[in-house]
Write an enzyme that holds these catalytic residues in place. Sequence first.
Site, short mmCIF file in Angstrom:
data_model
loop_
_atom_site.label_atom_id
_atom_site.label_comp_id
_atom_site.label_asym_id
_atom_site.label_seq_id
_atom_site.Cartn_x
_atom_site.Cartn_y
_atom_site.Cartn_z
N LYS A 1 1.03 -0.86 0.04
CA LYS A 1 -0.13 -0.09 0.03
C LYS A 1 0.56 0.98 -0.23
CE LYS A 1 -4.06 2.34 2.07
NZ LYS A 1 -5.06 1.65 3.27
N SER B 1 -9.40 2.08 2.77
CA SER B 1 -8.98 2.37 1.63
C SER B 1 -8.39 1.69 0.79
CB SER B 1 -8.21 3.79 2.46
OG SER B 1 -7.46 3.16 3.39
N SER C 1 -10.30 -0.59 7.16
CA SER C 1 -10.14 -0.41 5.31
C SER C 1 -9.11 -1.80 5.09
CB SER C 1 -8.60 0.98 5.41
OG SER C 1 -9.72 1.71 6.06
#
Length: 492
Positions: free
Chosen positions: A77, A153, A177
Amino acid sequence: MSVFDYTLEELQQKLHNKELTVTDLVQASYDQIDAVDDQVKAFITLNKEAALKQAAQLDQEIDQNNHPLFGIPAGIKDNIVTKGLRTTCASQLLSNFDNPLYDATVMERLNKKNVITIGKLNMDEFAMGSTTENSSYFDTRNPWNTDYVPGGSSGGSAASVAAGEVFFSLGSDTGGSIRQPASFCGVVGLKPTYGLVSRFGLVAFASSLDQIGPLTRTVEDNAYVLNVIAGHDKMDSTSANVDVPNYHDALKKGVEGLKIAVPREYLSSQEGIQPEVREKVEAAIEVFKSLGATVEEVSLPHSKYAVAAYYLLASSEASANLARFDGIRYGKRTDHAENMIDVFKNTRSEGFGDEVKRRIMLGTFALSSGYYDAYYKKAQQVRTLIKQDFDKVFENYDIIVGPTSPTPAYKVGEKIDDPLLMYADDVLTIPVNLAGVPGMSLPCGFSDDEGLPIGLQIIAKHFDEQMIYRAAYAYEQATEHHKKRPVMGGAK
């Protein structure tokens, strides 16, 4: 079979039997990215030249290494700092942060096991969002149906695994997330206990809530990754100095005799739980019963206040954490400034997206004089009550089970213009972060109309990830949901 259909353990066997090379695995990742990422859009930055060079080197060392993660391609990420590899947080403010000088602790630990970083994954800007539509670069799409969101996210992290672009990924979870996109994309995602995995090198959103965790195809693979990234870190003042067990050892103990709690609030239509989600979760509960577990209904009465408390607390912490992005120290600086105040104001106005600005303003308001006690302090008190709810349940039960999200994935653009509607979708994941306990999402079925994945959430007491893996593995082995792939998933 595609190489992406093998578990990490099976891949190691093939590497040692000379049926595959590390270069084969890395090339398979990039081939699949070339084939499908124009549709999925999971990656912001690729690391191809360095990854292939590292793979060629590791091909000479296969016989000396047998760790399950050796030579495995992974996605990271884009809010986890990677030395020498661009880290943007999907924000224009960091679009020129091309050469970070250090690795996050989780990256150091993966690198020691010779994991290969394929690239950096798209996300909601500064991890603020539930759909990955708040990225300042592009929307990521759900591999099961690209008209739908992948969640957020960590949408890029979940989508890249589901689409067969990488064998596992790392995400971060502040209010769901990791788990919510894992649910939407039909993969396994774990939010560890707060403090179990170091946050050093994770760009902070809400420091008392953020946690890094793994997203994988299977529960077993997930345990292997957590074994590597978990543990105390002197560079993180919130890191817990606790013994880290071998999570893989717990997998095959079964669930016979376990006591499972099902909160009535987690299956209530008042919380927006769609009937088909309830149906699939109730079917999963029956599987646990058939495997010898005892299931009883309980209550987490303060869960209904979790969303309001979370958005006050998380936004307050974001307001403080994002103050550092001012155009002076690093990141992009406005070209339209006549004085220092203009530099601050215009840099932040131009660099931050709407959702980030919204949360900074809400957090600054909640922390301001005259409102602190009424909002921030009250939210902290509610957080304590939510934690106490969990503590009380775990006095008598081993795990809590329920849906990960009230709904399957929804269409791109469907909720992005209604932030409050989108915030409400986190009602089932947020309490876990507020209490600091671990939670996992794994597939438990598919929607009837679109065939989109539905996630089952398993929650345990602090630092009892072993219990989650034990229950999740037993369920996974008794079902077939994890074997189903989206049409584009896996290189052909």
